[in-house]
Design an enzyme around this catalytic site. Structure first.
Site, PDB file in Angstrom:
ATOM      1  N   PHE A 165       0.826  -1.200   0.000  1.00 17.58           N
ATOM      2  CA  PHE A 165       0.000   0.000   0.000  1.00 17.58           C
ATOM      3  C   PHE A 165       0.860   1.250   0.000  1.00 17.58           C
ATOM      4  O   PHE A 165       2.079   1.187   0.132  1.00 17.58           O
ATOM      5  CB  PHE A 165      -0.968  -0.013   1.196  1.00 17.58           C
ATOM      6  CG  PHE A 165      -0.319   0.139   2.548  1.00 17.58           C
ATOM      7  CD1 PHE A 165       0.306  -0.934   3.167  1.00 17.58           C
ATOM      8  CD2 PHE A 165      -0.351   1.355   3.209  1.00 17.58           C
ATOM      9  CE1 PHE A 165       0.884  -0.787   4.428  1.00 17.58           C
ATOM     10  CE2 PHE A 165       0.228   1.509   4.467  1.00 17.58           C
ATOM     11  CZ  PHE A 165       0.847   0.425   5.068  1.00 17.58           C
ATOM     12  N   GLY A 174       9.647  -2.794   0.428  1.00  9.14           N
ATOM     13  CA  GLY A 174       8.280  -2.799  -0.092  1.00  9.14           C
ATOM     14  C   GLY A 174       7.373  -2.435   1.071  1.00  9.14           C
ATOM     15  O   GLY A 174       7.610  -2.882   2.198  1.00  9.14           O
ATOM     16  N   LYS A 175       6.382  -1.620   0.807  1.00  9.81           N
ATOM     17  CA  LYS A 175       5.449  -1.246   1.894  1.00  9.81           C
ATOM     18  C   LYS A 175       4.372  -2.340   1.947  1.00  9.81           C
ATOM     19  O   LYS A 175       3.246  -2.151   1.472  1.00  9.81           O
ATOM     20  CB  LYS A 175       4.872   0.136   1.575  1.00  9.81           C
ATOM     21  CG  LYS A 175       4.413   0.907   2.786  1.00  9.81           C
ATOM     22  CD  LYS A 175       4.155   2.354   2.412  1.00  9.81           C
ATOM     23  CE  LYS A 175       3.165   3.031   3.321  1.00  9.81           C
ATOM     24  NZ  LYS A 175       3.455   2.983   4.744  1.00  9.81           N
ATOM     25  N   ILE A 176       4.815  -3.489   2.457  1.00  9.36           N
ATOM     26  CA  ILE A 176       4.020  -4.721   2.386  1.00  9.36           C
ATOM     27  C   ILE A 176       3.141  -4.832   3.636  1.00  9.36           C
ATOM     28  O   ILE A 176       3.623  -4.655   4.760  1.00  9.36           O
ATOM     29  CB  ILE A 176       4.962  -5.937   2.254  1.00  9.36           C
ATOM     30  CG1 ILE A 176       5.717  -5.856   0.919  1.00  9.36           C
ATOM     31  CG2 ILE A 176       4.186  -7.252   2.385  1.00  9.36           C
ATOM     32  CD1 ILE A 176       6.809  -6.879   0.734  1.00  9.36           C
ATOM     33  N   TYR A 209       3.288  -4.750   8.663  1.00 12.05           N
ATOM     34  CA  TYR A 209       2.713  -3.805   9.621  1.00 12.05           C
ATOM     35  C   TYR A 209       2.222  -4.480  10.905  1.00 12.05           C
ATOM     36  O   TYR A 209       1.892  -3.782  11.867  1.00 12.05           O
ATOM     37  CB  TYR A 209       1.689  -2.894   8.926  1.00 12.05           C
ATOM     38  CG  TYR A 209       2.477  -1.846   8.150  1.00 12.05           C
ATOM     39  CD1 TYR A 209       2.775  -0.624   8.720  1.00 12.05           C
ATOM     40  CD2 TYR A 209       3.035  -2.135   6.914  1.00 12.05           C
ATOM     41  CE1 TYR A 209       3.579   0.297   8.075  1.00 12.05           C
ATOM     42  CE2 TYR A 209       3.842  -1.230   6.248  1.00 12.05           C
ATOM     43  CZ  TYR A 209       4.107  -0.013   6.839  1.00 12.05           C
ATOM     44  OH  TYR A 209       4.926   0.892   6.208  1.00 12.05           O
TER      45      TYR A 209
END
Ligand SMILES: Cc1ncc(COP(=O)(O)O)c(C=O)c1O
Length: 310
Positions: free
Chosen positions: A33, A154-156, A160
């Protein structure tokens, strides 16, 4: 004026965008995202979406890691985002959340033989950290995920869970934000921000190899420090104890902007007040973020709403 979505190739109110309970990404975190700010300029009557192309480039890197292919070019993604912001009817600062995800309704941990989809949400976001007054932070007992586990460049989504563990621990212990160390004990970043230190008048930040997300605010601050203040940033490994002896310290991120850190692990940073360089960078970034610096035209994606009704 309402939260709006681009979902399954259509624009719709967010309340109508629904996802199946078996969606792969929901179970396994197989998505990436972005968080993007669209700042409303009431004088020019337009949104200045900050570094939109750069956000989509980063999202597509995450997609490559997760083997998500999308049928959109970066130009098309920017155009869809602009249209969504227009359709929402907001005339205030907005927060834009694109998400590329494994959309098959299928159980089974894997990346292959799954469908992909893409959505965007536009909403508003109150200040995430108290950037005006500064924040209190602590070193987390949780360690930052490593590139060998889930690649942090990567904003995986799955990553989170690591950030959430650290953030909640920090908040429940009375702090505003956590600082995570790498497995070998070097400073990595905040749960949702990059971190900078000022030591001996020098601006220092952990390198990409210490499992940071390559922040767009981080890059903007480094560029502003160099171009506007003549200060080069040193990217190098940072020891935990350097946090305690730094003259200044601050977080950077789309949600947090430039947020001064006044205290870490109950030790005041510098004088315990917002540092001089931090304050200068805060001012420069605040100006740039809303499109008021003509030197960086490539950072702005302008959306001038017509009175579009859906
Ligand atoms: C873990 C993490 N680090 C750093 C950042 C800062 O990145 P950016 O400045 O691109 O928002 C974010 C926010 O996106 C984040 O989630």
């Amino acid at each position: 004026m309402s939260d709006y979505a681009f979902f399954q190739n259509q624009f719709m109110p967010l309340s109508e965008a629904k996802i199946g309970v078996l969606t792969h990404a929901l179970h396994y975190g197989t998505a990436c995202f972005e968080g993007i700010r669209g700042n409303w300029d009431s004088k020019e009557k337009r949104f200045c979406v900050f570094r939109l192309q750069d956000h989509y480039e980063r999202m597509l890197s995450g997609c490559r890691i997760l083997r998500i292919t999308l049928p959109y070019s970066i130009d098309k993604l920017c155009q869809l985002t602009g249209e969504l912001v227009e359709r929402s009817g907001y005339r205030e600062d907005v927060y834009i959340r694109p998400l590329a995800y494994k959309s098959s309704e299928a159980l089974g941990v894997r990346l292959h033989n799954l469908d992909n989809d893409f959505l965007i949400i536009v909403t508003t976001l109150p200040p995430y950290l108290d950037a005006e007054n500064g924040v209190r932070s602590c070193v987390s007992s949780w360690r930052r995920v490593d590139d060998t586990m889930i690649p942090p460049r990567g904003k995986i989504c799955g990553i989170y869970a690591n950030s959430a563990l650290a953030k909640t621990e920090a908040c429940e212990n009375g702090f505003d934000e956590a600082i995570l160390l790498t497995q070998d004990g070097h400073v990595s970043e905040g749960s949702g921000e990059n971190i900078f230190l000022v030591i001996g008048g020098k601006l220092i930040t952990p390198p990409p190899s210490d499992n940071i997300l390559m922040g767009i605010t981080r890059d903007s601050v480094m560029t502003l420090a160099r171009n506007e203040l003549g200060i080069d940033t040193i990217e190098r490994q940072v020891d935990r104890s350097e946090l305690y002896v730094a003259e200044e310290c601050f977080f950077t991120g789309t949600a947090a902007n430039v947020a001064p850190i006044l205290e870490i692990d109950h030790r005041p940073i510098g004088s315990g007040k917002i540092g001089r360089l931090t304050a200068k960078l805060q001012r420069l970034f605040a100006e740039v973020m809303v499109g008021r610096n003509a030197k960086y035209p490539e950072w702005y994606y302008l959306v001038s709403p017509k009175t579009v009704k859906v």
